[in-house]
Write an enzyme that holds these catalytic residues in place. Structure first.
Site, PDB file in Angstrom:
ATOM      1  N   GLY A  21       0.850  -1.178   0.000  1.00  0.00           N
ATOM      2  CA  GLY A  21       0.000   0.000   0.000  1.00  0.00           C
ATOM      3  C   GLY A  21       0.887   1.230   0.000  1.00  0.00           C
ATOM      4  N   GLY A  23       0.490   4.319  -0.562  1.00  0.00           N
ATOM      5  CA  GLY A  23      -0.141   5.621  -0.434  1.00  0.00           C
ATOM      6  C   GLY A  23       0.563   6.434   0.637  1.00  0.00           C
ATOM      7  CE  LYS A 189      -8.563   5.814  14.688  1.00  0.00           C
ATOM      8  NZ  LYS A 189      -7.573   5.061  13.899  1.00  0.00           N
ATOM      9  CD  GLU A 272     -10.837   3.496   5.875  1.00  0.00           C
ATOM     10  OE1 GLU A 272      -9.969   2.602   5.841  1.00  0.00           O
ATOM     11  OE2 GLU A 272     -10.826   4.418   6.711  1.00  0.00           O
TER      12      GLU A 272
END
Length: 312
Positions: A21, A23, A189, A272
């Site tokens: 990933g 990013g 979270k 998300e």
């Protein structure tokens, strides 16, 4: 202003971390691991490439290697830094490259992802990290570390002492800590992200702007109460303190941060939302008498169908 360019050395030690990933988050982690002396390889699925991290006025090159170029069963430790909705596809691509007994770790937000593991695609547990680290891409395309934050890592229900794969490497990062009760950290979270992320994305505002003593704060209190009631019904919130007070503390501590969901909305990327508010609503639907959730449902519809105004 002229920026210096520095290369990141890549070691050849066997117990290295691979990061899939490339990013903002994955690149910053590759940079930080390398600088801490932790062997790592940043992987992309589109071939070899390069990313640049801007830190203290200097540009640092971070090399990206092609996932396809890795030998079969050559990856023993894989840190997945893709968004929750991309993890299944990433695991399918990485599966042939994973060694037997490989360690998989992700700091992705939300719940309800990694179905590929559940269907037997890769017979390995996915360990979780909970992080408040933030990064973004500036107008020149450089990746900027916005906040180091803190990152907690653990193995759900089995390990109060740090696992070897953490203590021999990731523990070198001072802001990374072993969390014996990682399930509680994930739940907290998740709860906070179900509030701050959709509200900031819908209102196109920074985290601290939700404490404006106006409409933003009213919605924050309303949504926090709604989410807390539903999480309690689902057995996902056990704290005595109110979720609203907890969220207010986070908004103050991250006042100038732009949530990941807001960044995705502004960039026109998928969010998300399905693994945050969507997952909350999906689980709530199985309750015999689910508590009301009108604001969560409205936010989910707006973000899922991109019914977000251009200006807030």
């Amino acid at each position: 202003m002229t920026h210096g360019i520095k290369n990141i050395a890549r070691g050849s030690e066997p117990a290295r971390w691979f990061i899939l990933g490339a990013g903002c988050l994955g690149t910053v982690l590759a940079f930080r691991l390398s600088r801490a002396g932790i062997p790592c390889t940043l992987l992309g699925h589109r071939g070899a490439d390069e990313r640049r991290v801007l830190l203290d006025g200097d540009l640092h090159r971070v090399h990206v290697e092609a996932l396809d170029a890795q030998a079969p069963q050559s990856i023993g430790r894989l840190l997945l830094t893709t968004k929750a909705g991309q993890i299944d596809a990433a695991l399918q691509l990485a599966g042939p490259k994973l060694d037997t007994g490989a360690t998989l770790l992700t700091p992705a937000n939300g719940l309800g992802f990694a179905k590929f593991l559940e269907t037997g695609g890769v017979e390995l547990p996915l360990q979780r990290a909970v992080s408040t680290m933030a990064a973004f891409r500036d107008e020149a395309g450089h990746i900027v570390l916005a906040a180091i934050g803190d990152t907690r890592v653990g193995v759900q229900g089995v390990a109060r002492q740090p696992a070897l794969w953490f203590s021999d490497s990731l523990s070198r990062l001072p802001d990374w800590q072993w969390e014996p009760d990682i399930a509680a950290a994930i739940e907290r979270k998740f709860a906070i992200n179900c509030i701050i992320n959709p509200l900031t994305a819908q209102r196109r505002c920074l985290n601290g702007d939700l404490l404006d003593q106006g409409e933003g704060e009213r919605l924050l209190e309303q949504l926090a109460g709604e989410v807390e009631t539903n999480l309690q019904a689902l057995g996902l919130w056990h704290k005595a303190a109110s979720l609203y007070r907890d969220v207010r503390r986070v908004c103050r501590a991250t006042a100038v941060n732009r949530s990941s969901m807001l960044q995705d909305v502004l960039a026109g990327r998928p969010t998300e939302i399905d693994y945050l508010t969507g997952e909350l609503l999906r689980r709530r639907a199985y309750l015999d008498s689910p508590p009301p959730a009108p604001l969560s449902e409205a936010l989910y519809k707006q973000l899922r169908e991109r019914l977000i105004p251009e200006d807030s």
